[in-house]
Write an enzyme that holds these catalytic residues in place. Structure first.
Site, PDB file in Angstrom:
ATOM      1  N   ARG A 128     -24.276 -46.558 108.045  1.00 47.87           N
ATOM      2  CA  ARG A 128     -23.022 -45.804 108.011  1.00 47.87           C
ATOM      3  C   ARG A 128     -22.581 -45.413 109.422  1.00 47.87           C
ATOM      4  NH1 ARG A 128     -25.660 -40.787 104.502  1.00 47.87           N
ATOM      5  NH2 ARG A 128     -27.280 -40.294 106.002  1.00 47.87           N
TER       6      ARG A 128
ATOM      7  N   ARG B  43     -18.927 -40.969  87.681  1.00 46.53           N
ATOM      8  CA  ARG B  43     -17.909 -40.143  87.012  1.00 46.53           C
ATOM      9  C   ARG B  43     -16.758 -40.971  86.505  1.00 46.53           C
ATOM     10  NH1 ARG B  43     -17.377 -36.957  92.077  1.00 46.53           N
ATOM     11  NH2 ARG B  43     -19.153 -35.532  91.997  1.00 46.53           N
TER      12      ARG B  43
ATOM     13  N   ARG C 247     -39.553 -43.142 106.737  1.00 44.85           N
ATOM     14  CA  ARG C 247     -38.551 -44.105 107.153  1.00 44.85           C
ATOM     15  C   ARG C 247     -37.807 -43.444 108.305  1.00 44.85           C
ATOM     16  NH1 ARG C 247     -37.679 -49.262 107.384  1.00 44.85           N
ATOM     17  NH2 ARG C 247     -35.508 -49.872 107.132  1.00 44.85           N
TER      18      ARG C 247
ATOM     19  N   TYR D  35     -38.661 -34.528 100.345  1.00 42.10           N
ATOM     20  CA  TYR D  35     -37.262 -34.638 100.745  1.00 42.10           C
ATOM     21  C   TYR D  35     -36.543 -33.357 100.346  1.00 42.10           C
ATOM     22  CZ  TYR D  35     -32.688 -36.213 101.877  1.00 42.10           C
ATOM     23  OH  TYR D  35     -31.453 -36.293 102.461  1.00 42.10           O
TER      24      TYR D  35
ATOM     25  N   ASP E 126     -33.347 -30.930 100.758  1.00 43.95           N
ATOM     26  CA  ASP E 126     -32.035 -30.630 101.320  1.00 43.95           C
ATOM     27  C   ASP E 126     -32.094 -29.204 101.866  1.00 43.95           C
ATOM     28  OD1 ASP E 126     -30.398 -32.845 101.199  1.00 43.95           O
ATOM     29  OD2 ASP E 126     -29.850 -32.526  99.108  1.00 43.95           O
TER      30      ASP E 126
ATOM     31  N   GLU F  68     -25.724 -45.396 112.251  1.00 44.14           N
ATOM     32  CA  GLU F  68     -27.117 -45.153 111.813  1.00 44.14           C
ATOM     33  C   GLU F  68     -27.801 -46.469 111.487  1.00 44.14           C
ATOM     34  OE1 GLU F  68     -27.645 -42.230 108.724  1.00 44.14           O
ATOM     35  OE2 GLU F  68     -26.179 -40.892 109.655  1.00 44.14           O
TER      36      GLU F  68
ATOM     37  N   ARG G  75     -29.808 -39.538  92.492  1.00 46.40           N
ATOM     38  CA  ARG G  75     -29.009 -38.530  93.195  1.00 46.40           C
ATOM     39  C   ARG G  75     -27.518 -38.849  93.172  1.00 46.40           C
ATOM     40  NH1 ARG G  75     -33.021 -38.104  97.758  1.00 46.40           N
ATOM     41  NH2 ARG G  75     -31.683 -39.342  99.073  1.00 46.40           N
TER      42      ARG G  75
HETATM   43  P1  FAD Z   1     -37.173 -29.847 110.691  1.00 53.24           P
HETATM   44  O1  FAD Z   1     -35.736 -29.583 110.892  1.00 53.24           O
HETATM   45  O2  FAD Z   1     -37.657 -31.248 110.853  1.00 53.24           O
HETATM   46  O3  FAD Z   1     -37.996 -28.891 111.671  1.00 53.24           O
HETATM   47  C1  FAD Z   1     -39.351 -29.083 111.991  1.00 53.24           C
HETATM   48  C2  FAD Z   1     -39.520 -28.757 113.460  1.00 53.24           C
HETATM   49  O4  FAD Z   1     -40.922 -28.755 113.778  1.00 53.24           O
HETATM   50  C3  FAD Z   1     -38.881 -29.798 114.387  1.00 53.24           C
HETATM   51  O5  FAD Z   1     -37.948 -29.172 115.242  1.00 53.24           O
HETATM   52  C4  FAD Z   1     -40.064 -30.363 115.171  1.00 53.24           C
HETATM   53  O6  FAD Z   1     -39.743 -30.674 116.515  1.00 53.24           O
HETATM   54  C5  FAD Z   1     -41.074 -29.250 115.083  1.00 53.24           C
HETATM   55  N1  FAD Z   1     -42.455 -29.709 115.254  1.00 53.24           N
HETATM   56  C6  FAD Z   1     -43.088 -30.693 114.587  1.00 53.24           C
HETATM   57  N2  FAD Z   1     -44.347 -30.832 115.047  1.00 53.24           N
HETATM   58  C7  FAD Z   1     -44.513 -29.909 116.027  1.00 53.24           C
HETATM   59  C8  FAD Z   1     -45.581 -29.567 116.890  1.00 53.24           C
HETATM   60  N3  FAD Z   1     -46.755 -30.229 116.853  1.00 53.24           N
HETATM   61  N4  FAD Z   1     -45.427 -28.563 117.792  1.00 53.24           N
HETATM   62  C9  FAD Z   1     -44.219 -27.901 117.852  1.00 53.24           C
HETATM   63  N5  FAD Z   1     -43.175 -28.196 117.074  1.00 53.24           N
HETATM   64  C10 FAD Z   1     -43.313 -29.184 116.156  1.00 53.24           C
HETATM   65  N6  FAD Z   1     -29.824 -31.685 103.960  1.00 53.24           N
HETATM   66  C11 FAD Z   1     -28.698 -31.224 103.365  1.00 53.24           C
HETATM   67  O7  FAD Z   1     -28.720 -30.174 102.722  1.00 53.24           O
HETATM   68  N7  FAD Z   1     -27.503 -31.885 103.502  1.00 53.24           N
HETATM   69  C12 FAD Z   1     -27.404 -33.051 104.217  1.00 53.24           C
HETATM   70  O8  FAD Z   1     -26.312 -33.624 104.315  1.00 53.24           O
HETATM   71  C13 FAD Z   1     -28.577 -33.579 104.829  1.00 53.24           C
HETATM   72  N8  FAD Z   1     -28.531 -34.722 105.559  1.00 53.24           N
HETATM   73  C14 FAD Z   1     -29.677 -35.192 106.134  1.00 53.24           C
HETATM   74  C15 FAD Z   1     -29.594 -36.373 106.873  1.00 53.24           C
HETATM   75  C16 FAD Z   1     -30.737 -36.890 107.483  1.00 53.24           C
HETATM   76  C17 FAD Z   1     -30.653 -38.159 108.290  1.00 53.24           C
HETATM   77  C18 FAD Z   1     -31.978 -36.213 107.329  1.00 53.24           C
HETATM   78  C19 FAD Z   1     -33.236 -36.767 107.940  1.00 53.24           C
HETATM   79  C20 FAD Z   1     -32.060 -35.037 106.611  1.00 53.24           C
HETATM   80  C21 FAD Z   1     -30.916 -34.512 105.999  1.00 53.24           C
HETATM   81  N9  FAD Z   1     -30.942 -33.325 105.287  1.00 53.24           N
HETATM   82  C22 FAD Z   1     -29.804 -32.846 104.684  1.00 53.24           C
HETATM   83  C23 FAD Z   1     -32.190 -32.528 105.162  1.00 53.24           C
HETATM   84  C24 FAD Z   1     -32.335 -31.453 106.268  1.00 53.24           C
HETATM   85  O9  FAD Z   1     -32.375 -32.082 107.517  1.00 53.24           O
HETATM   86  C25 FAD Z   1     -33.610 -30.644 106.016  1.00 53.24           C
HETATM   87  O10 FAD Z   1     -33.534 -29.980 104.786  1.00 53.24           O
HETATM   88  C26 FAD Z   1     -33.939 -29.587 107.078  1.00 53.24           C
HETATM   89  O11 FAD Z   1     -33.570 -29.961 108.367  1.00 53.24           O
HETATM   90  C27 FAD Z   1     -35.432 -29.327 107.031  1.00 53.24           C
HETATM   91  O12 FAD Z   1     -35.798 -28.304 107.903  1.00 53.24           O
HETATM   92  P2  FAD Z   1     -37.305 -28.104 108.338  1.00 53.24           P
HETATM   93  O13 FAD Z   1     -37.360 -26.866 109.130  1.00 53.24           O
HETATM   94  O14 FAD Z   1     -38.186 -28.238 107.162  1.00 53.24           O
HETATM   95  O15 FAD Z   1     -37.647 -29.384 109.235  1.00 53.24           O
HETATM   96  N1  UDP Z   2     -26.743 -45.323  98.206  1.00 52.52           N
HETATM   97  C1  UDP Z   2     -26.161 -46.549  97.942  1.00 52.52           C
HETATM   98  N2  UDP Z   2     -24.922 -46.815  98.435  1.00 52.52           N
HETATM   99  C2  UDP Z   2     -24.226 -45.924  99.170  1.00 52.52           C
HETATM  100  C3  UDP Z   2     -24.824 -44.652  99.438  1.00 52.52           C
HETATM  101  C4  UDP Z   2     -26.080 -44.399  98.939  1.00 52.52           C
HETATM  102  O1  UDP Z   2     -26.758 -47.389  97.289  1.00 52.52           O
HETATM  103  O2  UDP Z   2     -23.096 -46.225  99.603  1.00 52.52           O
HETATM  104  C5  UDP Z   2     -28.110 -45.068  97.664  1.00 52.52           C
HETATM  105  C6  UDP Z   2     -29.205 -45.391  98.677  1.00 52.52           C
HETATM  106  O3  UDP Z   2     -30.304 -45.924  97.956  1.00 52.52           O
HETATM  107  C7  UDP Z   2     -29.554 -44.062  99.267  1.00 52.52           C
HETATM  108  C8  UDP Z   2     -29.391 -43.141  98.055  1.00 52.52           C
HETATM  109  O4  UDP Z   2     -28.282 -43.704  97.345  1.00 52.52           O
HETATM  110  O5  UDP Z   2     -30.865 -44.031  99.780  1.00 52.52           O
HETATM  111  C9  UDP Z   2     -29.112 -41.677  98.411  1.00 52.52           C
HETATM  112  O6  UDP Z   2     -27.947 -41.613  99.176  1.00 52.52           O
HETATM  113  P1  UDP Z   2     -27.510 -40.312  99.976  1.00 52.52           P
HETATM  114  O7  UDP Z   2     -26.192 -40.569 100.612  1.00 52.52           O
HETATM  115  O8  UDP Z   2     -27.643 -39.166  99.052  1.00 52.52           O
HETATM  116  O9  UDP Z   2     -28.666 -40.276 101.063  1.00 52.52           O
HETATM  117  P2  UDP Z   2     -28.907 -39.488 102.414  1.00 52.52           P
HETATM  118  O10 UDP Z   2     -27.613 -38.826 102.822  1.00 52.52           O
HETATM  119  O11 UDP Z   2     -30.008 -38.550 102.098  1.00 52.52           O
HETATM  120  O12 UDP Z   2     -29.309 -40.570 103.356  1.00 52.52           O
END
Ligand code: FAD
Ligand code: UDP
Length: 366
Positions: free
Chosen positions: A278, A174, A247, A346, A348, A298, A170
């Site tokens: 971070r 560059r 995780r 996973y 986005d 985090e 991912r």
């Molecule tokens: P969720 O948002 O997890 O929604 C599922 C919902 O179901 C939750 O609210 C939960 O409470 C509910 N639920 C579960 N079980 C039950 C139950 N039994 N009864 C009632 N409710 C329940 N995407 C990006 O595009 N850009 C980013 O920068 C980015 N950063 C991220 C950083 C982190 C740390 C993480 C974890 C994800 C990131 N993502 C990012 C991904 C993004 O969070 C997801 O694409 C999106 O939130 C997924 O939506 P969802 O509806 O599938 O899941």
């Molecule tokens: N990563 C890394 N160094 C950094 C940032 C990211 O090695 O400074 C690696 C790490 O393995 C991470 C992956 O790149 O799990 C994806 O990073 P990204 O920032 O896209 O992850 P997210 O925002 O989904 O946690």
């Protein structure tokens, strides 16, 4: 009688509900959390939209997806440009000419390419078998050791030799001076935070928060025609085939009595010895000028059943187990599974939107 019970008020559930309502379907959305939005929920603290479950930056190359999401909110022109700190040195991310210049004092792409090529040649890796070999054969030893190894091992809680290579694919590499973390054409943050988007999607739809599906359904099954389940698929089946692993992350959020703590929304700490991966300074996503600031550290953590699931671990064991659950799911006549927990993927945010477009087309025969 509801046409659809939607479990989960995250992006997947909310968008599906919006599309179903548009087609005249009666929906109810339930979520076990005390708020809507799932993981993109923002909480207002000191006038700052705090990304409560981790920093979220919207990015996509698909115009249809961009037009769709921006019909629910105005987006700013935020470009994610994280900085990495390794042993008191600052480096720009993703790996680009600014990074190479700081690492080796080089000025031209040819010089940087030569250093990386020499480092790669020394290693003699032909077929990368794991993340370590993949990273080394893409960027060489210096970038790997300073900017990848420590961060990745903290993030995933295991040695880079025991991780699949795809995780690192991912990250862009560059040979231009460009700190934009993403290669996508469209990028930004919704002005006023993400929760407003979900509120808009759920306008006019019955929503119950603090409501767990497994309790609610006991008394209400007869009132529901079809169910969209966006919670964990293994939990739906009471973990009968085994537990899918995740995780987890612990966020430590602090309000600081200063205007600007780190000068950037995202600063990565890439050495192993610093326990967090971070620090997010939320106001910078929206160019905030508030007198105070809010930061979140985090800390990646082990996950066990019952903890908040964040990152799916798509290794062979979990992918095979998911495939077995999928077979059960495919036999369901009136339950659809969606989202990152329902599809154990996973996703986005832009991929969630693409997946709902597909599901809606399938569900409503369009
Ligand atoms: P969720 O948002 O997890 O929604 C599922 C919902 O179901 C939750 O609210 C939960 O409470 C509910 N639920 C579960 N079980 C039950 C139950 N039994 N009864 C009632 N409710 C329940 N995407 C990006 O595009 N850009 C980013 O920068 C980015 N950063 C991220 C950083 C982190 C740390 C993480 C974890 C994800 C990131 N993502 C990012 C991904 C993004 O969070 C997801 O694409 C999106 O939130 C997924 O939506 P969802 O509806 O599938 O899941
Ligand atoms: N990563 C890394 N160094 C950094 C940032 C990211 O090695 O400074 C690696 C790490 O393995 C991470 C992956 O790149 O799990 C994806 O990073 P990204 O920032 O896209 O992850 P997210 O925002 O989904 O946690």
């Amino acid at each position: 009688m509801y046409d659809y019970l939607i479990v989960g008020a995250g992006l997947y559930g909310a968008m599906f509900a919006y599309e179903a309502k548009k087609r005249g379907k009666k929906c109810i959305v339930i979520d076990k959390r005390s708020h809507i939005g799932g993981n993109i929920y923002c909480e207002n603290i000191e006038g700052i939209n705090v990304h409560k479950y981790g920093a979220h930056i919207f990015h996509t190359s698909d115009k249809k997806i961009w037009d769709y999401i921006t019909s629910f909110a105005d987006f700013n022109n935020y470009i994610n440009s994280p900085v990495a700190i390794y042993k008191d040195e600052l480096y720009n991310l993703p790996f680009n000419m600014n990074t190479f210049s700081k690492l080796w004092g080089v000025k031209t792409p040819a010089e940087a390419r030569k250093i990386i090529a020499d480092q790669i040649a020394d290693l003699g890796i032909t077929e990368p078998k794991n993340l370590e070999e993949q990273a080394l054969s893409l960027v060489g030893k210096d970038v790997y050791e300073k900017l990848i190894k420590g961060y990745t091992e903290k993030q995933w809680g295991r040695d880079c030799k025991d991780l699949p290579a795809f995780i690192i694919k991912r990250l862009p590499l560059r040979f231009i001076f460009d700190n934009n973390y993403f290669n996508d054409r469209y990028q930004g943050i919704p002005i006023g935070g993400y929760t407003k988007i979900i509120e808009k999607m759920l306008e006019g739809i019955e929503v119950l928060t603090d409501t767990d599906y497994f309790d609610w359904i006991k008394d209400n099954a007869q009132n529901v025609k079809r169910t969209l389940f966006t919670g964990p698929i293994d939990q739906f089946y009471d973990y009968r085939l085994g537990v899918l692993e995740y995780r987890s992350v612990r966020f430590e959020t602090e309000v600081l009595d200063m205007e600007n703590y780190q000068g950037n929304a995202v600063v990565n700490y890439t050495e192993r010895e610093v326990p967090y991966t971070r620090i997010i300074e939320h106001k910078h996503f929206e160019y905030g000028k508030q007198p105070k600031t809010v930061i979140s550290r985090e800390y990646p953590s082990e996950w066990k059943k019952g903890d908040e699931p964040y990152y799916t671990i798509n290794d062979d064991r979990n992918n095979n187990l998911y495939a077995e659950y999928r077979k059960l799911a495919d036999k369901e006549e009136n339950v659809i599974f969606g989202g990152r927990l329902g599809n154990y993927k996973y996703y986005d945010m832009d991929k969630v939107i693409a997946a709902v477009f597909d599901e809606v087309a399938k569900e409503f025969g369009e």
